[in-house]
Design an enzyme around this catalytic site. Structure first.
Site, PDB file in Angstrom:
ATOM      1  N   GLY A 130      15.855   2.450 -50.031  1.00  0.00           N
ATOM      2  CA  GLY A 130      15.514   2.877 -48.675  1.00  0.00           C
ATOM      3  C   GLY A 130      16.262   4.106 -48.219  1.00  0.00           C
ATOM      4  N   GLU A 131      17.054   4.690 -49.099  1.00  0.00           N
ATOM      5  CA  GLU A 131      17.787   5.903 -48.711  1.00  0.00           C
ATOM      6  C   GLU A 131      17.288   7.093 -49.548  1.00  0.00           C
ATOM      7  OE1 GLU A 131      22.013   5.097 -47.983  1.00  0.00           O
ATOM      8  OE2 GLU A 131      21.530   3.039 -47.477  1.00  0.00           O
ATOM      9  N   MET A 132      18.025   7.505 -50.569  1.00  0.00           N
ATOM     10  CA  MET A 132      17.571   8.663 -51.336  1.00  0.00           C
ATOM     11  C   MET A 132      16.609   8.251 -52.463  1.00  0.00           C
ATOM     12  SD  MET A 132      21.272  10.502 -51.048  1.00  0.00           S
ATOM     13  CE  MET A 132      21.033  12.157 -51.693  1.00  0.00           C
TER      14      MET A 132
END
Lengths: 339, 339
Positions: A130-132
């Protein structure tokens, strides 16, 4: 009775007007270091330069749009100003992005301390879905090797290594860079003995910060960052759907415990708390006094403490903050992916 | 003693589990109207259609980038989710943008009530230097007349008027549109007699909302919006640098008074308060109980009240929310200006 009344009035006046700070108490803090060296990851100019590039490198994300700097923006005191940050494909992070400035001095990284140091921390968001959202370490290395400008930088940063473009070295370079991100302020000048580095209002705020008990948790050179504490220590926090440290440590006694944030640059790093639930510094101070210390602070004490906290806004070294030029993609660099 | 203990236990259990709501108390509220007609500005389909276009019209701003919908976004429950909104040339608004949904039912408009109704409100931001920044009414009319598609719409909306493209008519059209922006929710079904429209948790929250005293201010069909009240009524608010209503009314007794916001859609319209100082619904509830009512609410009461408040999230009519097609600029339409 008159002389006694006069004496009393003077005492009250001096209590309100001037701050009486015993300099011995200031040993609770300590001047902010200029950097936080790591013997296991010695800093060199080449390593720091590479780390700075990688910190600003959006191709470390699957969409090629998100870099470390997206959520921990160096030109905005190391944060993005959002309660939760924008990750890959519209995902929101589960906790507020803390500032990267002075983070290297903390006892551990992330709100729950699940990474031991900035090097270990750097490895997390790049691979977090859910980030990078990079699929794995091998893909990160494939991307970096496909950008012709990077391998020579890795070779210079990690001399003598046969295959220096590794995920460990990505983390080491970013970590070495972050260990330089110190923001000394007028408060450090004051700690160093310069009495007039803080004005009378700020000193009154500091005196109240000390007498209220804020330093129980917010101490050391970062004015925080050195221990874990329960949110809602003396009165249950109004909303807590996050187990915090217990999920990492396995210790049920640490349920609702989070790393005590540093108050360095706090006036510039709202919203506050692990869930970014409060935008106002004064409301944050009032809530902390009440829920952590059981103190109902008069408004003027809240205002004075907030005034002191504003003196913790530091000097940011432009050398590190300016975005570096990044090398161009090569013919085999993968295309961005958005889902 | 056993029967008494049993009775006591049952009483306690029923107090925690089921909600005991006297339906007579619900007269404090009232079902949400489907619209708020204004006899002085009768609604016609043509007027509403024009108002909807103007609501979404960025050429009502000097930069041609900001419409009513920019800060009061209809697809995001009438707000922009920011503590302060982005106005012309990087300016920030001085107060949080309240939702436009159900606003027509309020006793007056703006946080300080300085506009009597939605028609009067619509005239403000267009000309406010830090908001849409149009220099004067004449310039607004010049722009609208330069867009060939608009004069026929004004003629249809204001039949029989010789020169219908006027600033008053801009405000009337936008107002007529806004008077349709009602968002009934399950709470209205419950008020109408449908017992199971709220679940047990929501009813328990409603019972606590009533017994805590929230309805002292948050009453009527909008669950608020019908009176002014002091922020920090029984305990000084931690931070207040805004005089609020006293600046408008000239009455020093109204210092720190603001319009009580409607709680309709409150779960979707953070951040809260006139300065957007809090993002968390639960923290907002705890602060209100303490500073307005002198009540230290247990966490479970805060949670229950928040659960009830979530039932106030309403049904948004897609007919009004979808962005309409806007007419093209003409040869004399001024270029955007950015400073």
């Amino acid at each position: 009775m008159k002389p006694i009344l006069l004496l009393l009035s003077l005492t009250i006046l001096s209590g309100v007007g001037a701050a009486e700070i015993d300099r011995a108490q200031l040993a609770l803090f300590g001047k902010l270091p200029a950097e936080w060296p790591n013997p296991a990851n010695p800093a060199t100019p080449e390593k720091i330069a590479l780390g700075r590039m990688l910190y600003f490198e959006p191709r470390l994300s699957l969409s090629q749009e998100i870099s470390c700097n997206s959520c921990h923006g160096l030109s905005s005191f190391g944060v993005d100003g959002k309660a939760f940050s924008d990750g890959h494909a519209g995902h929101k992070t589960g906790r507020n992005s803390p500032t990267v400035f002075n983070a290297a001095g903390h006892l551990a990284q992330f709100w729950d301390g699940r990474a031991a140091d900035v090097e270990a921390q750097a490895k997390g968001p790049i691979l977090a879905g859910g980030e990078m959202a990079m699929p794995d370490e091998a893909y990160v290395i494939k991307v970096l090797k496909s950008i012709p400008g990077y391998p020579p930088h890795f070779a210079a940063a990690f001399p003598g290594e046969k295959d220096p473009v590794t995920y460990d070295n990505v983390a080491k370079a970013i970590g070495a860079f972050e260990r330089k991100l110190s923001t000394p302020s007028r408060f450090d000048d004051y700690l160093g003995g310069k009495e007039d580095a803080l004005n009378a209002d700020e000193k009154r705020g500091l005196a109240k910060f000390l007498s209220t008990g804020c330093t129980t948790c917010h101490n050391g050179p970062m004015v925080g960052g050195l221990l874990y504490q329960k949110v809602g220590l003396v009165k249950p926090w109004p909303f807590l759907n996050d187990e915090g440290r217990s999920k990492i440590s396995g210790n049920p006694a640490e349920k609702g415990f989070f790393k005590v944030p540093s108050l360095r640059n706090i006036a510039e790093t709202s919203p506050y708390f692990h869930d970014g639930s409060v935008n106002s510094l004064e409301i944050a101070v009032a809530l902390m006094a009440e829920y952590q210390l059981g103190r109902q602070l008069p408004t003027e004490d809240v205002a004075d403490i907030a005034t002191f906290l504003r003196s913790l806004t530091g000097r940011v070294d432009a050398v590190y903050v300016e975005a570096p030029a990044l090398p161009e993609s090569g013919p085999t660099t993968p295309a961005p992916k958005h889902d």
